[in-house]
Write a protein that holds these residues in place. Sequence first.
Motif, PDB file in Angstrom:
ATOM      1  N   PHE A 211      38.508  38.083  67.314  1.00  0.00           N
ATOM      2  CA  PHE A 211      38.519  38.970  66.148  1.00  0.00           C
ATOM      3  C   PHE A 211      39.819  39.758  66.068  1.00  0.00           C
ATOM      4  N   GLY A 212      40.392  40.091  67.234  1.00  0.00           N
ATOM      5  CA  GLY A 212      41.640  40.847  67.238  1.00  0.00           C
ATOM      6  C   GLY A 212      42.855  40.012  66.902  1.00  0.00           C
ATOM      7  N   ALA A 213      42.775  38.709  67.132  1.00  0.00           N
ATOM      8  CA  ALA A 213      43.945  37.841  66.945  1.00  0.00           C
ATOM      9  C   ALA A 213      43.917  37.059  65.651  1.00  0.00           C
ATOM     10  N   THR A 214      42.809  37.108  64.907  1.00  0.00           N
ATOM     11  CA  THR A 214      42.664  36.266  63.721  1.00  0.00           C
ATOM     12  C   THR A 214      42.274  37.078  62.499  1.00  0.00           C
ATOM     13  N   SER A 215      42.457  36.470  61.347  1.00  0.00           N
ATOM     14  CA  SER A 215      42.047  37.108  60.093  1.00  0.00           C
ATOM     15  C   SER A 215      40.707  36.581  59.604  1.00  0.00           C
ATOM     16  N   HIS A 216      40.407  35.322  59.917  1.00  0.00           N
ATOM     17  CA  HIS A 216      39.143  34.705  59.525  1.00  0.00           C
ATOM     18  C   HIS A 216      38.551  33.975  60.725  1.00  0.00           C
ATOM     19  N   CYS A 217      37.246  33.743  60.665  1.00  0.00           N
ATOM     20  CA  CYS A 217      36.585  33.165  61.825  1.00  0.00           C
ATOM     21  C   CYS A 217      35.412  32.285  61.392  1.00  0.00           C
ATOM     22  N   LEU A 218      35.160  31.253  62.212  1.00  0.00           N
ATOM     23  CA  LEU A 218      33.998  30.396  62.052  1.00  0.00           C
ATOM     24  C   LEU A 218      33.131  30.551  63.300  1.00  0.00           C
ATOM     25  N   VAL A 219      31.822  30.562  63.110  1.00  0.00           N
ATOM     26  CA  VAL A 219      30.885  30.570  64.224  1.00  0.00           C
ATOM     27  C   VAL A 219      30.222  29.201  64.264  1.00  0.00           C
ATOM     28  N   MET A 220      30.382  28.490  65.396  1.00  0.00           N
ATOM     29  CA  MET A 220      29.791  27.166  65.529  1.00  0.00           C
ATOM     30  C   MET A 220      28.540  27.213  66.400  1.00  0.00           C
ATOM     31  N   GLU A 221      27.537  26.458  65.995  1.00  0.00           N
ATOM     32  CA  GLU A 221      26.312  26.307  66.771  1.00  0.00           C
ATOM     33  C   GLU A 221      25.863  24.851  66.667  1.00  0.00           C
ATOM     34  N   ASN A 222      25.657  24.225  67.817  1.00  0.00           N
ATOM     35  CA  ASN A 222      25.133  22.857  67.857  1.00  0.00           C
ATOM     36  C   ASN A 222      25.924  21.890  66.977  1.00  0.00           C
ATOM     37  N   GLY A 223      27.250  22.035  67.006  1.00  0.00           N
ATOM     38  CA  GLY A 223      28.108  21.101  66.305  1.00  0.00           C
ATOM     39  C   GLY A 223      28.314  21.375  64.832  1.00  0.00           C
ATOM     40  N   THR A 224      27.737  22.440  64.327  1.00  0.00           N
ATOM     41  CA  THR A 224      27.894  22.763  62.916  1.00  0.00           C
ATOM     42  C   THR A 224      28.508  24.156  62.762  1.00  0.00           C
ATOM     43  N   VAL A 225      29.027  24.444  61.574  1.00  0.00           N
ATOM     44  CA  VAL A 225      29.545  25.773  61.261  1.00  0.00           C
ATOM     45  C   VAL A 225      28.388  26.600  60.730  1.00  0.00           C
ATOM     46  N   ALA A 226      27.938  27.567  61.521  1.00  0.00           N
ATOM     47  CA  ALA A 226      26.768  28.364  61.162  1.00  0.00           C
ATOM     48  C   ALA A 226      27.134  29.558  60.293  1.00  0.00           C
ATOM     49  N   MET A 227      28.321  30.124  60.498  1.00  0.00           N
ATOM     50  CA  MET A 227      28.740  31.312  59.749  1.00  0.00           C
ATOM     51  C   MET A 227      30.249  31.274  59.559  1.00  0.00           C
ATOM     52  N   THR A 228      30.717  31.823  58.471  1.00  0.00           N
ATOM     53  CA  THR A 228      32.152  31.996  58.230  1.00  0.00           C
ATOM     54  C   THR A 228      32.375  33.357  57.585  1.00  0.00           C
ATOM     55  N   GLY A 229      33.581  33.864  57.696  1.00  0.00           N
ATOM     56  CA  GLY A 229      33.914  35.126  57.064  1.00  0.00           C
ATOM     57  C   GLY A 229      35.195  35.682  57.634  1.00  0.00           C
ATOM     58  N   THR A 238      25.379  41.878  62.433  1.00  0.00           N
ATOM     59  CA  THR A 238      24.369  42.186  63.456  1.00  0.00           C
ATOM     60  C   THR A 238      24.119  41.002  64.368  1.00  0.00           C
ATOM     61  N   ARG A 239      23.974  39.814  63.781  1.00  0.00           N
ATOM     62  CA  ARG A 239      23.690  38.615  64.600  1.00  0.00           C
ATOM     63  C   ARG A 239      24.828  38.307  65.541  1.00  0.00           C
ATOM     64  N   VAL A 240      26.059  38.385  65.040  1.00  0.00           N
ATOM     65  CA  VAL A 240      27.222  38.102  65.872  1.00  0.00           C
ATOM     66  C   VAL A 240      27.341  39.143  66.980  1.00  0.00           C
ATOM     67  N   ARG A 241      27.116  40.407  66.660  1.00  0.00           N
ATOM     68  CA  ARG A 241      27.227  41.473  67.650  1.00  0.00           C
ATOM     69  C   ARG A 241      26.196  41.292  68.761  1.00  0.00           C
ATOM     70  N   GLN A 242      25.024  40.820  68.414  1.00  0.00           N
ATOM     71  CA  GLN A 242      23.970  40.651  69.416  1.00  0.00           C
ATOM     72  C   GLN A 242      24.245  39.432  70.291  1.00  0.00           C
ATOM     73  N   ILE A 243      24.634  38.311  69.671  1.00  0.00           N
ATOM     74  CA  ILE A 243      24.771  37.059  70.413  1.00  0.00           C
ATOM     75  C   ILE A 243      26.100  36.982  71.157  1.00  0.00           C
ATOM     76  N   TYR A 244      27.199  37.363  70.504  1.00  0.00           N
ATOM     77  CA  TYR A 244      28.522  37.105  71.064  1.00  0.00           C
ATOM     78  C   TYR A 244      29.203  38.353  71.632  1.00  0.00           C
ATOM     79  N   LEU A 245      28.777  39.527  71.202  1.00  0.00           N
ATOM     80  CA  LEU A 245      29.392  40.742  71.718  1.00  0.00           C
ATOM     81  C   LEU A 245      28.461  41.505  72.652  1.00  0.00           C
ATOM     82  N   GLY A 246      27.220  41.084  72.744  1.00  0.00           N
ATOM     83  CA  GLY A 246      26.278  41.743  73.644  1.00  0.00           C
ATOM     84  C   GLY A 246      25.926  43.148  73.233  1.00  0.00           C
ATOM     85  N   LEU A 247      25.983  43.424  71.938  1.00  0.00           N
ATOM     86  CA  LEU A 247      25.716  44.787  71.452  1.00  0.00           C
ATOM     87  C   LEU A 247      24.378  44.830  70.718  1.00  0.00           C
TER      88      LEU A 247
END
Length: 247
Positions: A211-229, A238-247
């Motif tokens: 997040f600090g090094a990029t302007s846009h991001c894709l979240v991949m799950e099981n070989g697919t793009v689950a989220m973008t933004g 909220t979902r990203v913070r819980q799964i990937y940031l542990g918050l």
Amino acid sequence: MRKIPAPRTETAATLTVEDLSVHYGGVCAVRSIGFSVEPGASVGIIGANGAGKTSTLKVLMGLVPRSGGRVTLGERDLTRVRARDMVRHGIGYVPEGRHVFPGLSVEKNLLLGAYARRWDDETRATLEEVHQLFPMLREMSGRLAGALSGGQQQMLAIGRALMARPRLLLLDEPSMGLSPKLVGFILDTLQRLREEGLSLLLVEQNAKLTFGATSHCLVMENGTVAMTGTSEELSQDTRVRQIYLGL
């Protein structure tokens, strides 16, 4: 001030990935994904182990065969271009685990990164710029790459890729195994590369770094793009913070 190697001067081009799939035998690692990287943009891909992140970079670099889809850089179709020729089209690659040549010196590793260029004043200038970006590489130019620490090897791997003066740089897990201090240094380097106009596609499990090094991001799950933004939006999701940031 550290100087950044200048990207290629050719017309800026967008990387476009359309309906891309990768199979290993009967296992689908990447399933019909699509995204783009605009000129000078920085895009991150995050996700758990096995999500398909590394396979995505490898197929873009021609290291594994695609099972479907199309990859273009500007008007050039790269779908069937061999890995050894990708660098000639302006794509650089920093693989997971660095993969420097341990029995060769730091200097020879860097020079191998310029294999597609002539050894002329312009290439010498690029080498000087890499040395300014990573002064350690000049100081250790005669040392065997295998004797370097993990962080030093990561700098060497990035410097080697920059020797080709790419338009687009693919990076796979650049923070792996590094201390927090070195992770900060790599983040600073990627931000500087981004500011100088080099397009970046970054695969990382370290979501905060991404997040600090990029302007846009894709979240991949099981070989697919689950989220973008945007990276800012996803860092607050909220979902990203819980799964990937542990918050």
